[in-house]
Design an enzyme around this catalytic site. Structure first.
Site, PDB file in Angstrom:
ATOM      1  N   LEU A  62      11.029 -19.689  -4.302  1.00 52.50           N
ATOM      2  CA  LEU A  62       9.909 -19.138  -3.786  1.00 52.50           C
ATOM      3  C   LEU A  62       8.728 -19.324  -4.573  1.00 52.50           C
ATOM      4  O   LEU A  62       9.019 -19.117  -5.825  1.00 52.50           O
ATOM      5  CB  LEU A  62      10.456 -17.657  -3.481  1.00 52.50           C
ATOM      6  CG  LEU A  62       9.584 -16.649  -3.287  1.00 52.50           C
ATOM      7  CD1 LEU A  62       9.107 -16.568  -1.640  1.00 52.50           C
ATOM      8  CD2 LEU A  62       9.564 -15.129  -3.441  1.00 52.50           C
TER       9      LEU A  62
ATOM     10  N   ASP B 127       0.773  -1.189  -0.035  1.00 56.62           N
ATOM     11  CA  ASP B 127      -0.011  -0.064  -0.017  1.00 56.62           C
ATOM     12  C   ASP B 127       0.761   1.224  -0.125  1.00 56.62           C
ATOM     13  O   ASP B 127       1.992   1.378   0.453  1.00 56.62           O
ATOM     14  CB  ASP B 127      -0.853  -0.096   1.157  1.00 56.62           C
ATOM     15  CG  ASP B 127      -2.044   0.694   1.232  1.00 56.62           C
ATOM     16  OD1 ASP B 127      -2.367   1.177   0.031  1.00 56.62           O
ATOM     17  OD2 ASP B 127      -2.798   1.037   2.146  1.00 56.62           O
TER      18      ASP B 127
ATOM     19  N   HIS C 164       2.583   3.287  -8.838  1.00 52.00           N
ATOM     20  CA  HIS C 164       2.237   1.833  -9.257  1.00 52.00           C
ATOM     21  C   HIS C 164       3.439   1.326  -9.942  1.00 52.00           C
ATOM     22  O   HIS C 164       3.924   0.135  -9.755  1.00 52.00           O
ATOM     23  CB  HIS C 164       1.149   1.710  -9.941  1.00 52.00           C
ATOM     24  CG  HIS C 164      -0.278   2.018  -9.352  1.00 52.00           C
ATOM     25  ND1 HIS C 164      -0.359   1.856  -7.809  1.00 52.00           N
ATOM     26  CD2 HIS C 164      -1.285   2.842  -9.537  1.00 52.00           C
ATOM     27  CE1 HIS C 164      -1.471   2.270  -7.798  1.00 52.00           C
ATOM     28  NE2 HIS C 164      -1.930   2.830  -8.682  1.00 52.00           N
TER      29      HIS C 164
END
Ligand code: IPE
Ligand code: IPE
Ligand code: MG
Length: 245
Positions: free
Chosen positions: A135, A24, A41
């Site tokens: 991962l 965020d 973004h």
């Protein structure tokens, strides 16, 4: 570097298996720099790469990043469209490197609601990394936790209706196995950037026993050092799971 940062030494035998991020603060980060929200973004995608590589290096098994919520459709059309183009930017720049590092890409959410080009880019990244064993970098994209739970409930109801299972077969493990996120272990550590302290409809089921860390740092500024700090805090928490210690 402050004193605390200098002395961070992680216990490599207690690395969280699954870290979930509510990424965020991209918009506010950009606004502070007199730039459009979309700039934030875009910068945020660089943080995803950086943190995924570091989490992978540390031996974290899964990392979920909240990239677009079902509620984010309420944003202006041009911002939504910009975000929907980011997977292309991200994977064109970083997929090769992620593959070299054995990272596997996965997704939870309603990909079918994205433009076809976006769907194809993501499906291709998933396909190319399907056998990787490092991962698991899971994008929560067009994702909402309540929606995920409702989808599971409908699926289970359907199975009962068709006589495939009995009502008594439904327990926590069974329910979990029907979730979009069934391929991921429970979240150990949830980190939300930008100072907001809420879940915004993110992984309500999976966060049942997660440790929460809220940092004022906005996502584009979150870096390896912040990740280490968060893991250090996690390692100094006392996880009791309802028992006594
Ligand atoms: C998070 O940053 C990214 C998405 C929700 C897509 P925001 O866009 O929410 O940034 P702020 O919270 O407005 O600063
Ligand atoms: C949550 O952030 C969703 C993502 C990070 C993708 P928001 O910025 O949308 O959450 P609210 O609106 O502040 O709760
Ligand atoms: Mg926000």
């Amino acid at each position: 570097m402050d004193d605390q940062e200098k002395t961070i030494e992680l216990d490599m035998s207690n690395i969280p298996q699954h870290i979930a991020f509510i990424m965020d603060g991209n918009g506010r980060w950009a606004k502070k720099r007199m730039m459009p929200r979309t700039y934030g973004h875009n910068e945020g995608t660089k943080t995803i790469r950086k943190i995924a590589l570091e989490a992978n290096r540390l031996g974290v098994k899964a990392m979920t990043v909240y990239a677009f919520s079902t509620e984010n459709f309420a944003r202006p059309q041009d911002e939504v469209q910009f975000i929907f183009k980011l997977p292309k930017t991200f994977f064109e720049l970083y997929l090769k490197e992620l593959i070299e590092n054995n990272v596997k890409i996965s997704l939870i959410g309603h990909l079918e609601l994205a433009p076809e080009a976006t769907q194809n880019i993501i499906k291709e990244a998933i396909r190319q990394t399907k056998d990787n064993t490092g991962l698991n970098l899971c994008f929560a994209f067009i994702y909402g936790s309540r929606d995920e739970i409702v989808c599971s409930t409908k699926e289970i109801a359907q199975r009962v209706k068709e006589g495939l299972i009995d009502v008594d077969d439904i327990d926590e493990n069974y329910f979990q196995s029907t979730l979009m996120s069934s391929h991921l272990p429970d979240v150990d550590l949830m980190i939300r950037t930008s100072g907001e302290q809420r879940l915004s409809n993110f992984m309500l089921w999976q966060l049942a026993y997660a440790e929460f860390i809220f940092t004022p740092v906005c996502w584009p500024d979150f870096d390896e050092k912040e990740l280490h700090k968060a893991i250090w805090l996690y390692q100094n928490r006392d996880r009791r799971f309802g028992g006594l210690k």
